[in-house]
Design a protein around this motif. Sequence first.
Motif, PDB file in Angstrom:
ATOM      1  N   ASP A  17     -11.073  47.208 -24.772  1.00 15.67           N
ATOM      2  CA  ASP A  17     -10.672  45.826 -24.998  1.00 15.67           C
ATOM      3  C   ASP A  17     -10.785  44.928 -23.778  1.00 15.67           C
ATOM      4  OD1 ASP A  17      -8.668  47.413 -23.946  1.00 15.67           O
ATOM      5  OD2 ASP A  17      -7.043  46.374 -24.954  1.00 15.67           O
ATOM      6  N   VAL A  18     -10.882  45.488 -22.581  1.00 17.63           N
ATOM      7  CA  VAL A  18     -11.013  44.649 -21.387  1.00 17.63           C
ATOM      8  C   VAL A  18     -12.449  44.590 -20.870  1.00 17.63           C
ATOM      9  CG1 VAL A  18      -8.611  44.985 -20.692  1.00 17.63           C
ATOM     10  CG2 VAL A  18     -10.388  46.491 -19.747  1.00 17.63           C
ATOM     11  N   ALA A  19     -13.368  45.254 -21.559  1.00 17.44           N
ATOM     12  CA  ALA A  19     -14.786  45.214 -21.191  1.00 17.44           C
ATOM     13  C   ALA A  19     -15.432  43.977 -21.821  1.00 17.44           C
ATOM     14  CB  ALA A  19     -15.486  46.476 -21.671  1.00 17.44           C
ATOM     15  N   PRO A  20     -16.533  43.505 -21.266  1.00 13.91           N
ATOM     16  CA  PRO A  20     -17.229  42.359 -21.874  1.00 13.91           C
ATOM     17  C   PRO A  20     -17.653  42.693 -23.303  1.00 13.91           C
ATOM     18  CG  PRO A  20     -18.119  42.819 -19.690  1.00 13.91           C
ATOM     19  CD  PRO A  20     -17.201  43.953 -20.038  1.00 13.91           C
ATOM     20  N   SER A  21     -17.610  41.696 -24.162  1.00 10.42           N
ATOM     21  CA  SER A  21     -18.010  41.889 -25.560  1.00 10.42           C
ATOM     22  C   SER A  21     -19.501  42.185 -25.652  1.00 10.42           C
ATOM     23  CB  SER A  21     -17.693  40.635 -26.367  1.00 10.42           C
ATOM     24  OG  SER A  21     -18.516  39.565 -25.935  1.00 10.42           O
ATOM     25  N   ALA A  22     -19.890  42.748 -26.785  1.00  6.79           N
ATOM     26  CA  ALA A  22     -21.307  43.009 -27.033  1.00  6.79           C
ATOM     27  C   ALA A  22     -22.095  41.701 -27.011  1.00  6.79           C
ATOM     28  CB  ALA A  22     -21.476  43.721 -28.373  1.00  6.79           C
ATOM     29  N   GLU A  23     -21.509  40.649 -27.549  1.00  3.37           N
ATOM     30  CA  GLU A  23     -22.180  39.349 -27.570  1.00  3.37           C
ATOM     31  C   GLU A  23     -22.426  38.831 -26.153  1.00  3.37           C
ATOM     32  OE1 GLU A  23     -19.279  39.977 -29.246  1.00  3.37           O
ATOM     33  OE2 GLU A  23     -20.114  40.207 -31.250  1.00  3.37           O
ATOM     34  N   GLU A  76     -29.489  36.139 -12.546  1.00  2.00           N
ATOM     35  CA  GLU A  76     -29.633  34.719 -12.245  1.00  2.00           C
ATOM     36  C   GLU A  76     -28.491  33.911 -12.873  1.00  2.00           C
ATOM     37  OE1 GLU A  76     -33.516  34.077 -13.809  1.00  2.00           O
ATOM     38  OE2 GLU A  76     -34.416  35.390 -12.332  1.00  2.00           O
ATOM     39  N   ARG A  77     -27.746  34.518 -13.795  1.00  2.00           N
ATOM     40  CA  ARG A  77     -26.674  33.825 -14.505  1.00  2.00           C
ATOM     41  C   ARG A  77     -25.301  34.396 -14.169  1.00  2.00           C
ATOM     42  NH1 ARG A  77     -29.465  30.868 -18.659  1.00  2.00           N
ATOM     43  NH2 ARG A  77     -27.520  29.785 -18.971  1.00  2.00           N
ATOM     44  N   ASP A  78     -25.138  34.999 -13.019  1.00  2.00           N
ATOM     45  CA  ASP A  78     -23.884  35.668 -12.668  1.00  2.00           C
ATOM     46  C   ASP A  78     -22.661  34.770 -12.759  1.00  2.00           C
ATOM     47  OD1 ASP A  78     -24.997  38.148 -12.283  1.00  2.00           O
ATOM     48  OD2 ASP A  78     -25.104  37.993 -10.110  1.00  2.00           O
ATOM     49  N   ALA A  79     -22.731  33.565 -12.228  1.00  2.00           N
ATOM     50  CA  ALA A  79     -21.561  32.675 -12.218  1.00  2.00           C
ATOM     51  C   ALA A  79     -21.152  32.290 -13.631  1.00  2.00           C
ATOM     52  CB  ALA A  79     -21.846  31.431 -11.387  1.00  2.00           C
ATOM     53  N   GLU A  80     -22.122  31.973 -14.465  1.00  2.00           N
ATOM     54  CA  GLU A  80     -21.803  31.611 -15.846  1.00  2.00           C
ATOM     55  C   GLU A  80     -21.251  32.826 -16.605  1.00  2.00           C
ATOM     56  OE1 GLU A  80     -23.713  29.459 -19.774  1.00  2.00           O
ATOM     57  OE2 GLU A  80     -24.854  29.448 -17.903  1.00  2.00           O
ATOM     58  N   TRP A  87     -26.026  38.210 -24.378  1.00  2.00           N
ATOM     59  CA  TRP A  87     -26.364  36.911 -23.780  1.00  2.00           C
ATOM     60  C   TRP A  87     -26.807  37.085 -22.330  1.00  2.00           C
ATOM     61  CZ3 TRP A  87     -24.221  34.787 -19.439  1.00  2.00           C
ATOM     62  CH2 TRP A  87     -24.676  33.524 -19.098  1.00  2.00           C
ATOM     63  N   PHE A  88     -26.065  37.884 -21.566  1.00  2.00           N
ATOM     64  CA  PHE A  88     -26.368  38.075 -20.152  1.00  2.00           C
ATOM     65  C   PHE A  88     -27.780  38.624 -19.959  1.00  2.00           C
ATOM     66  CE2 PHE A  88     -26.205  40.828 -16.307  1.00  2.00           C
ATOM     67  CZ  PHE A  88     -25.972  39.847 -15.368  1.00  2.00           C
ATOM     68  N   HIS A  89     -28.129  39.643 -20.727  1.00  2.00           N
ATOM     69  CA  HIS A  89     -29.454  40.247 -20.571  1.00  2.00           C
ATOM     70  C   HIS A  89     -30.558  39.319 -21.074  1.00  2.00           C
ATOM     71  CE1 HIS A  89     -27.855  43.882 -18.956  1.00  2.00           C
ATOM     72  NE2 HIS A  89     -27.016  43.989 -19.969  1.00  2.00           N
TER      73      HIS A  89
END
Length: 123
Positions: free
Chosen positions: A44-50, A62-66, A54-56
């Motif tokens: 539950d504390v890991a990033p969601s699949a969505e 290149e999108r680390d901050a967002e 999106w990140f990949h």
Amino acid sequence: MSNFRLARIYDPPSPDDGRRVLVDRLWPRGVSKEKAELDDWAKDVAPSAELRTWFHAAGGHERDAEFAARYADELDGDEQQAGLANLRAAADKEPVTLLSAVKDPPHSYLSVLLDALESGSTR
């Protein structure tokens, strides 16, 4: 001083690990439950699949901050806040090693998670 540590699930367990908690949504490839020697799996504390998708798709690093901002927003959810509270309570009693399959734990979503755990909030 923080009672949280970061490690890769592929590294051998250490006597200094304390409570070993996997903080990935997916079970890591090639790791048996016996070899992992886990005390808990905090999906539950890991990033969601969505968010991971999106990140990949967005070009990765290149999108680390967002990504960090979006992940921090996810951690504001009720289920995530309960998971963070459980991890903080465990760390009050013993060291807690947060485990993940990422190649570079200090430079991953784990840094956002660690900040949220240590600050008591995600903002």
